[in-house]
Design a protein around this motif. Structure first.
Motif, PDB file in Angstrom:
ATOM      1  N   SER A  32       0.815  -1.217   0.000  1.00  0.00           N
ATOM      2  CA  SER A  32       0.000   0.000   0.000  1.00  0.00           C
ATOM      3  C   SER A  32       0.846   1.264   0.000  1.00  0.00           C
ATOM      4  O   SER A  32       0.309   2.366  -0.125  1.00  0.00           O
ATOM      5  CB  SER A  32      -0.930   0.014   1.218  1.00  0.00           C
ATOM      6  OG  SER A  32      -0.169   0.012   2.417  1.00  0.00           O
ATOM      7  N   LYS A  50      -5.865  10.571  -9.240  1.00  0.00           N
ATOM      8  CA  LYS A  50      -6.016   9.570  -8.185  1.00  0.00           C
ATOM      9  C   LYS A  50      -5.957  10.245  -6.817  1.00  0.00           C
ATOM     10  O   LYS A  50      -4.891  10.478  -6.257  1.00  0.00           O
ATOM     11  CB  LYS A  50      -4.910   8.509  -8.294  1.00  0.00           C
ATOM     12  CG  LYS A  50      -4.785   7.864  -9.672  1.00  0.00           C
ATOM     13  CD  LYS A  50      -6.029   7.072 -10.058  1.00  0.00           C
ATOM     14  CE  LYS A  50      -5.859   6.425 -11.428  1.00  0.00           C
ATOM     15  NZ  LYS A  50      -7.087   5.732 -11.872  1.00  0.00           N
ATOM     16  N   ASN A  52      -6.812   9.034  -3.976  1.00  0.00           N
ATOM     17  CA  ASN A  52      -6.465   8.119  -2.890  1.00  0.00           C
ATOM     18  C   ASN A  52      -4.959   7.897  -2.759  1.00  0.00           C
ATOM     19  O   ASN A  52      -4.498   7.306  -1.782  1.00  0.00           O
ATOM     20  CB  ASN A  52      -7.152   6.771  -3.095  1.00  0.00           C
ATOM     21  CG  ASN A  52      -6.783   6.126  -4.420  1.00  0.00           C
ATOM     22  OD1 ASN A  52      -6.976   6.729  -5.473  1.00  0.00           O
ATOM     23  ND2 ASN A  52      -6.262   4.910  -4.379  1.00  0.00           N
ATOM     24  N   ASN A  96      -1.118   4.517  -0.810  1.00  0.00           N
ATOM     25  CA  ASN A  96      -2.466   4.287  -1.322  1.00  0.00           C
ATOM     26  C   ASN A  96      -3.395   4.118  -0.126  1.00  0.00           C
ATOM     27  O   ASN A  96      -3.311   3.133   0.607  1.00  0.00           O
ATOM     28  CB  ASN A  96      -2.495   3.043  -2.207  1.00  0.00           C
ATOM     29  CG  ASN A  96      -3.842   2.844  -2.889  1.00  0.00           C
ATOM     30  OD1 ASN A  96      -4.836   3.471  -2.523  1.00  0.00           O
ATOM     31  ND2 ASN A  96      -3.886   1.964  -3.874  1.00  0.00           N
ATOM     32  N   LYS A  97      -4.283   5.067   0.081  1.00  0.00           N
ATOM     33  CA  LYS A  97      -5.176   5.028   1.236  1.00  0.00           C
ATOM     34  C   LYS A  97      -6.165   3.867   1.175  1.00  0.00           C
ATOM     35  O   LYS A  97      -6.758   3.506   2.191  1.00  0.00           O
ATOM     36  CB  LYS A  97      -5.946   6.347   1.343  1.00  0.00           C
ATOM     37  CG  LYS A  97      -5.089   7.537   1.752  1.00  0.00           C
ATOM     38  CD  LYS A  97      -5.948   8.777   1.929  1.00  0.00           C
ATOM     39  CE  LYS A  97      -5.149   9.933   2.501  1.00  0.00           C
ATOM     40  NZ  LYS A  97      -5.999  11.139   2.712  1.00  0.00           N
ATOM     41  N   GLU A  98      -6.324   3.293  -0.005  1.00  0.00           N
ATOM     42  CA  GLU A  98      -7.252   2.170  -0.164  1.00  0.00           C
ATOM     43  C   GLU A  98      -6.534   0.824  -0.144  1.00  0.00           C
ATOM     44  O   GLU A  98      -7.134  -0.206  -0.442  1.00  0.00           O
ATOM     45  CB  GLU A  98      -8.036   2.335  -1.466  1.00  0.00           C
ATOM     46  CG  GLU A  98      -8.903   3.588  -1.493  1.00  0.00           C
ATOM     47  CD  GLU A  98      -9.647   3.761  -2.797  1.00  0.00           C
ATOM     48  OE1 GLU A  98      -9.428   2.939  -3.723  1.00  0.00           O
ATOM     49  OE2 GLU A  98     -10.443   4.704  -2.902  1.00  0.00           O
ATOM     50  N   GLY A  99      -5.247   0.826   0.206  1.00  0.00           N
ATOM     51  CA  GLY A  99      -4.478  -0.410   0.235  1.00  0.00           C
ATOM     52  C   GLY A  99      -3.937  -0.761  -1.135  1.00  0.00           C
ATOM     53  O   GLY A  99      -4.124  -0.031  -2.109  1.00  0.00           O
ATOM     54  N   SER A 101      -3.767  -2.087  -4.655  1.00  0.00           N
ATOM     55  CA  SER A 101      -4.857  -2.356  -5.596  1.00  0.00           C
ATOM     56  C   SER A 101      -4.395  -2.419  -7.042  1.00  0.00           C
ATOM     57  O   SER A 101      -5.167  -2.781  -7.920  1.00  0.00           O
ATOM     58  CB  SER A 101      -5.933  -1.263  -5.469  1.00  0.00           C
ATOM     59  OG  SER A 101      -5.388   0.000  -5.806  1.00  0.00           O
TER      60      SER A 101
END
Length: 267
Positions: A32, A50, A52, A96-99, A101
């Protein structure tokens, strides 16, 4: 028509040169976050939208900016420019705040002592052509599409432009970067089409007199077939960067090119 394809390394690693590095989806594919160093300070550019993805000072954990903010940070109302952001000397983390990906993006990081440091970049938008002009002799372009298509390189005086699949820092000899395309005359440049299947490209307008304007028509779409076939057509392999003895490829928005050409003799 000339078709030029270059082989690329199969190894997956970050594109890292003497003065710069290019961080993309491969660096966050299994994690991440990833770090990058700016010991002398650096500039960062991105055309990716992006929100995130954020840049954080590793020591203080202060969030500096998002990739989306970089893409739309603008000193003018002209959104075709990327002015970049200057970072102080430190180690930074791209997070990446969403992990993890595998989200597609590109971040160009340039050291403050790099050649041509500080100049703005241009943005190639998908499915549209724009005419970009410069008097600097060097122009770097990042894409929001599948790549960078360049046609009609032009000037009011003779020039022989070279095109690299790198940022502006790598057009010096420090990293032994080879140009994807070199024109042998202004007429050749005017009748050429160059498709870079990758996130970034730099044009060196060799021979251009000081303060003279050079221009190029640019699109961020390299998948559509050219309806107005040029006398010279050059296409890079996906992710090709051409630097060093074993070039590391960029992550691309496409990983396979299937294009068929019909010559005049076949019609």
């Amino acid at each position: 028509v000339f078709l030029v394809f270059f082989a690329i390394s199969l190894a997956e690693a970050r594109v890292k040169l003497t003065y710069s590095e290019f961080i993309d989806a491969e660096d966050l594919k299994l994690a991440s976050e990833t770090d990058f160093e700016c010991p002398l300070g650096c500039m960062v550019y991105s055309a990716s939208e992006k929100a995130n993805l954020v840049i954080v000072n590793k020591a203080t954990q202060q969030e500096i900016t998002s990739i989306q903010d970089l893409a739309f940070y603008n000193k003018t109302q002209d959104k075709s420019y990327l002015y970049g952001l200057t970072l102080m000397p430190a180690t930074y983390t791209l997070k990446n705040k969403e992990g993890s990906s595998g989200v597609l993006f590109g971040l160009y990081v340039v050291a403050n002592d790099a050649p041509f440091i500080g100049q703005p970049l241009r943005v190639a938008e998908a499915f549209s052509f724009s005419t970009f002009s410069t008097t600097n002799g060097v122009m770097t372009i990042m894409t929001r599409g599948t790549g960078i298509r360049m046609v009609t390189l032009n000037a009011v005086s003779e020039m022989t432009p070279r095109i690299y699949t790198t940022g502006y820092d790598a057009v010096s000899n420090a990293d032994k970067c080879q140009p994807l395309y070199t024109a042998n005359s202004l007429s050749h440049a005017q009748q050429s089409q160059i498709d870079v299947i990758g996130p970034i490209a730099t044009i060196c307008f060799d021979g251009l007199p000081s303060s003279t304007t050079a221009s190029v028509q640019v699109s961020g779409d390299v998948l559509t077939d050219p309806r107005d076939m040029r006398n010279s057509l050059t296409i890079s392999s996906p992710g090709f960067n051409g630097c060093g003895d074993k070039p590391v490829p960029y992550q691309c928005n496409i990983d396979k090119l299937d294009r068929r050409f019909v010559s005049d003799l076949e019609q």
